[in-house]
Design a protein around this motif. Structure first.
Motif, PDB file in Angstrom:
ATOM      1  N   TYR A   4      24.228  54.623  29.553  1.00  0.00           N
ATOM      2  CA  TYR A   4      25.483  53.989  29.922  1.00  0.00           C
ATOM      3  C   TYR A   4      25.928  53.142  28.732  1.00  0.00           C
ATOM      4  N   ARG A  46      24.732  60.557  32.239  1.00  0.00           N
ATOM      5  CA  ARG A  46      24.236  59.237  32.601  1.00  0.00           C
ATOM      6  C   ARG A  46      22.725  59.270  32.811  1.00  0.00           C
ATOM      7  N   GLY A  91      29.338  54.460  50.171  1.00  0.00           N
ATOM      8  CA  GLY A  91      29.381  53.729  48.917  1.00  0.00           C
ATOM      9  C   GLY A  91      28.426  52.556  48.936  1.00  0.00           C
ATOM     10  N   GLY A 101      32.782  50.417  46.287  1.00  0.00           N
ATOM     11  CA  GLY A 101      33.576  51.066  45.260  1.00  0.00           C
ATOM     12  C   GLY A 101      33.852  52.516  45.566  1.00  0.00           C
ATOM     13  N   LEU A 102      33.214  53.024  46.611  1.00  0.00           N
ATOM     14  CA  LEU A 102      33.349  54.430  46.998  1.00  0.00           C
ATOM     15  C   LEU A 102      33.635  54.476  48.489  1.00  0.00           C
ATOM     16  N   GLU A 110      29.580  62.804  48.722  1.00  0.00           N
ATOM     17  CA  GLU A 110      29.913  62.723  47.300  1.00  0.00           C
ATOM     18  C   GLU A 110      28.778  63.341  46.494  1.00  0.00           C
ATOM     19  N   LEU A 113      26.911  61.659  41.756  1.00  0.00           N
ATOM     20  CA  LEU A 113      27.342  60.306  41.432  1.00  0.00           C
ATOM     21  C   LEU A 113      26.314  59.587  40.570  1.00  0.00           C
ATOM     22  N   HIS A 116      25.751  53.151  40.036  1.00  0.00           N
ATOM     23  CA  HIS A 116      26.463  51.877  40.110  1.00  0.00           C
ATOM     24  C   HIS A 116      27.597  51.916  41.122  1.00  0.00           C
ATOM     25  N   GLU A 118      29.848  54.272  41.305  1.00  0.00           N
ATOM     26  CA  GLU A 118      31.010  54.984  40.800  1.00  0.00           C
ATOM     27  C   GLU A 118      31.111  56.368  41.439  1.00  0.00           C
ATOM     28  N   PRO A 119      32.332  56.928  41.522  1.00  0.00           N
ATOM     29  CA  PRO A 119      32.481  58.253  42.144  1.00  0.00           C
ATOM     30  C   PRO A 119      31.685  59.318  41.401  1.00  0.00           C
TER      31      PRO A 119
END
Length: 447
Positions: A4, A46, A91, A101-102, A110, A113, A116, A118-119
């Motif tokens: 990251y 990531r 999320g 955040g999701l 999802e 991913l 953190h 994030e999507p």
């Protein structure tokens, strides 16, 4: 470190500080996220839960006294062998943000991913655990170009809010998938290793290994998160039993029993959701699931119960019920069938044998009519069956069940709810009506 931007900047700065103080440093970047393409068009893959395996390998090498360059090389090779992909059903809330955040709907999942919140790379409709595992592993196997005969380790990681039981379901399917593709699973670890706070979901990390890498992964460690067991996987697998449809010819259970048993089982399977919904109101929500699971098991074993006489067949059914039906329903129904079998073995007619089976439930559970249990349907049914036809027994059970809606429970989980259970019939009694109705549909009047 994980790949990251923030990690690279801060770890890089720390390395510069260390070098300035004369401390030798080597940096290894872990980029195991197989959901992302590794290209110049993004920041690269990531770092995910596969980092834990890299840490374990590098730490074991360091503990063994290897020089820094060799430790760094071990970590570099480990990072190059591992691939990870995760899914989320919810999320996570970063404390400073105050909200997830999701934002996922109840029927959404999802894919791919990060850690953190994030999507991911794709959002889709939720699917079964088996389908999720198969898709994740197909992607990981392709990403690492694994083939039959390759040796691997697997890390099943809890993203924070996934029950242990669900992780076990994921792990079980993963073991079967890899075995089906001829890939040898040397080690399996299941647990909470790298979370996204309270996120509901999991990630799978797959890495190719050899004897040397296994020795580093097996090296003893004293940490709170890494399991003390070695993660070795049993090579024993049971061959699945072929499903036997209830209408198939049989020589092990009489046709006069086969038809009603199949009718009862099919009725309970069809009523699974209805009974589950009822039990969620006044119980723990598992009655429909448990009875349907037992019914499917009985159907599967219908041709396997030894003997052609009623008693022997009933004992076989009771054994299946005992093993497959959970909660209080399992032992109670098993006792019902076992006592009925004993009475039939003594030559007693069906109504009397059934009555003795109901007595067994009362003795084992300590309940009586009026306690808001399955006995509120069974005892009236027994009384009607002694003097009338099965249809009259069904009507009596229906009446007794309807009356449970106005009874304060004194037995079972409903007894903890007080008057909140009023207005809803007892799920166990409702189940009795369902299978008695199924019997009445296929049987002539009982004499």
């Amino acid at each position: 470190m994980k790949n990251y931007t923030g990690d690279r900047l801060n770890f890089g700065l720390a390395a510069e500080i260390a070098r300035g103080e004369g401390i030798p440093v080597r940096m290894v970047v872990v980029a195991d996220d197989a959901a992302l393409a590794d290209s110049d068009e993004n920041a690269g893959r990531r770092g995910l839960a596969g980092t834990v395996l890299v840490h374990k390998i590098a730490s074991a090498a360091a503990e063994a006294g290897k020089p820094l360059d060799e430790v760094a090389q071990e970590a570099l090779e480990a990072a190059g062998s591992v691939a990870t992909m995760g899914v989320a059903l919810s999320g996570c809330t970063v404390p400073a943000a105050g909200k997830p955040g999701l934002d996922l709907g109840p029927d959404e999942i999802e894919w791919g991913l990060g850690i953190h919140g994030e999507p991911g790379v794709e959002r889709g409709k939720i699917s079964s655990a088996d389908e999720v595992v198969d898709r994740l592993l197909r992607h990981l196997v392709a990403d690492r170009q694994l083939k039959a005969g390759d040796r691997v380790v697997l890390l099943v990681n809890n993203l924070g809010g996934t029950p242990t039981m669900e992780l076990g379901i994921i792990a079980g399917r993963a073991v079967a998938f890899l075995a089906g593709h001829g890939i040898k699973l040397e080690r399996l670890w299941v647990g909470t290793f790298l979370t996204a706070l309270e996120m509901a979901g999991c990630s799978l990390s797959l890495a190719r290994v050899d004897d040397h890498v296994l020795s580093l992964l097996d090296a003893p460690s004293q940490t709170s998160a890494w399991p003390t067991h070695l993660g070795k996987v049993s090579t024993h697998t049971e061959e699945p039993q072929p499903r036997v449809e209830p209408s198939a010819p049989t020589t092990t259970i009489g046709d006069h029993l086969k038809l009603p048993v199949a009718a009862v089982c099919n009725a309970l399977i069809a009523a699974e959701q209805e009974l589950t919904d009822l039990d969620q109101i006044v119980g723990d929500g598992d009655l429909g699931i448990s009875l349907a699971r037992g019914a499917r098991a009985v159907l599967d074993g219908l041709n396997q119960y030894d003997g052609t006489d009623d008693a022997t067949a009933l004992r076989g059914i009771a054994g299946t019920v005992r093993r497959t039906v959970g909660g209080t329903s399992g032992p109670l129904y098993a006792a019902l069938v076992l006592r009925t079998a004993t009475a039939r073995a003594a030559g007693k007619p069906w109504p009397e044998a059934f009555a003795e089976g109901v007595d067994a439930i009362a003795e084992l559970g300590g309940a009586k009519i009026g306690d808001r249990t399955m006995l509120d349907a069974l005892i009236p049914a027994v009384a009607a069956l002694r003097t009338g036809a099965l249809g009259e027994a069904v009507a009596a059970a229906r009446k007794g069940t309807d009356e449970t809606a106005g009874i304060m429970a004194r037995r079972g989980r409903s007894s903890y709810l007080g008057d909140r259970a009023l207005g809803t019939v007892d799920p166990g009694a409702e189940a009795v009506v369902i299978w008695l109705e199924a019997l009445a549909d296929v049987l002539t009047p009982v004499s």
